[in-house]
Design a protein around this motif. Structure first.
Motif: not given
Length: 252
Positions: A22-26, A59-64, A69-79, A239-244
Motif C-alpha cells: 500500500v506504499n506505507a513507507l518505512p 501513499n498510505a503514510g508511514v509503515d505503522i 515492532r520497535a522496542t524503543g523510540p528509534e522508529a518513531i524518531l526515524g519516521a 490508539v495505534r494498536d486499535t487503529f482508533g
C-alpha cells in the motif's frame, strides 16, 4: 520495489515510489524518496519533476508495523525525521514538482502533495489525514494548503477523506482524469512547464517559495513535537494498536 527515477521526456524527471502492498513507507523509504527528489531537482537538465507511485494507491503514510515492532523510540524518531526530510525535499526542490495521485493519499501522502507545486489526480483518488486514528499528529500544515481552514480542521478531527473532485473544486487539484490517463496528464503538465527556460523556472520556484506565508518546514516540525509527546505518554501506542477503534470513555 523502492524509489526509482526515470527521464521520459526532455527536461522531465519522474520519481516513482513502489513499496507494496500500500506504499506505507518505512523510515529508509522516506529518506530514499527525499534523496531522489533532491537529486532530480539538482540535475541541470531537469526543469520539472513528476512524483508518482505504483500499486493500489499513491501513499498510505508511514509503515505503522515498523513502529509497532520497535522496542524503543528509534522508529518513531526515524519516521518523524524521514517524513520531514521527504516533505521538505518536495517543497525545496529546485524545480516545480507535479504530484500524480491515484487511489488513496493518506497521512504522509498529504505531506508530499501539500508541498508539491501542482497536483493531477485520478477519479478514484481520495485524500485524508487519519492521524488521530493512528496515534499520530502532523501534516495539518500540508492539508491546510489543499483546503480552507475550517474544512481542514473538520477533516483532521474526524479522519474523513475527500475526493479528487472535491479538491478540484477548491482549486488545489489541477486536473481530475480517468485512472488510465493519469500518467499522461501529469506528463502533459510537466512538459508544459519544462518547455520554459530552465534558469527562469528555477528562479520562479525560489521566488514563489520566498513569498509563501507559512514556513512549512518549521510548522510541520512544530506539529511533530506533539506526535512525540503522544508517544511518550503512551496514548499513541494505545490508539495505534486499535487503529482508533478503542471507544473507552476515559481517554484523558
Amino acid at each position: 520495489m523502492g524509489v526509482s527515477t526515470s527521464a521520459p521526456d526532455e527536461g522531465v524527471a519522474v520519481v516513482t515510489v513502489d513499496f507494496p502492498p500500500v506504499n506505507a513507507l518505512p523510515v529508509r523509504g522516506w529518506y530514499d524518496l527525499a534523496a531522489a527528489v533532491r537529486a532530480a531537482g539538482a540535475d541541470p537538465r531537469t526543469r520539472c519533476v513528476v512524483l508518482t507511485a505504483e500499486g493500489r494507491g499513491f501513499n498510505a503514510g508511514v509503515d505503522i508495523k515498523e513502529i509497532q515492532r520497535a522496542t524503543g523510540p528509534e522508529a518513531i524518531l526515524g519516521a518523524n525525521q524521514g517524513c520531514a526530510e521527504a516533505f521538505a525535499a518536495v517543497y525545496e526542490c529546485e524545480v516545480p514538482v507535479v504530484a500524480a495521485v491515484h487511489g488513496f493519499c493518506l497521512g504522509g501522502g498529504i505531506g508530499l502533495v501539500g508541498n508539491a507545486d501542482a497536483i493531477v489526480a485520478s477519479e478514484d483518488a481520495t485524500f485524508g489525514l487519519p492521524e488521530l486514528d493512528r496515534g499520530a499528529l502532523g501534516a495539518a500544515t500540508h492539508l491546510a494548503r489543499l483546503v480552507p481552514q475550517h474544512l481542514m480542521r473538520t477533516l483532521y478531527y474526524t479522519s474523513r477523506t475527500v475526493t479528487a473532485e472535491e479538491l478540484h473544486r477548491h482549486g488545489s487539484v489541477w486536473r481530475v482524469v480517468p485512472r488510465e490517463g493519469l500518467r499522461e496528464a501529469a506528463l502533459d503538465l510537466a512538459r508544459e512547464i519544462a518547455a520554459k527556460d530552465g534558469r527562469l523556472v528555477r528562479l520562479a520556484k525560489a521566488a514563489i517559495n520566498g513569498i509563501d506565508p507559512v514556513d512549512v518546514r518549521r510548522s510541520y516540525r512544530f506539529e511533530q513535537g506533539f506526535t512525540f509527546e503522544a508517544n511518550l505518554s503512551g496514548v499513541a501506542d494505545r490508539v495505534r494498536d486499535t487503529f482508533g477503534t478503542d471507544k473507552r470513555e476515559d481517554k484523558s
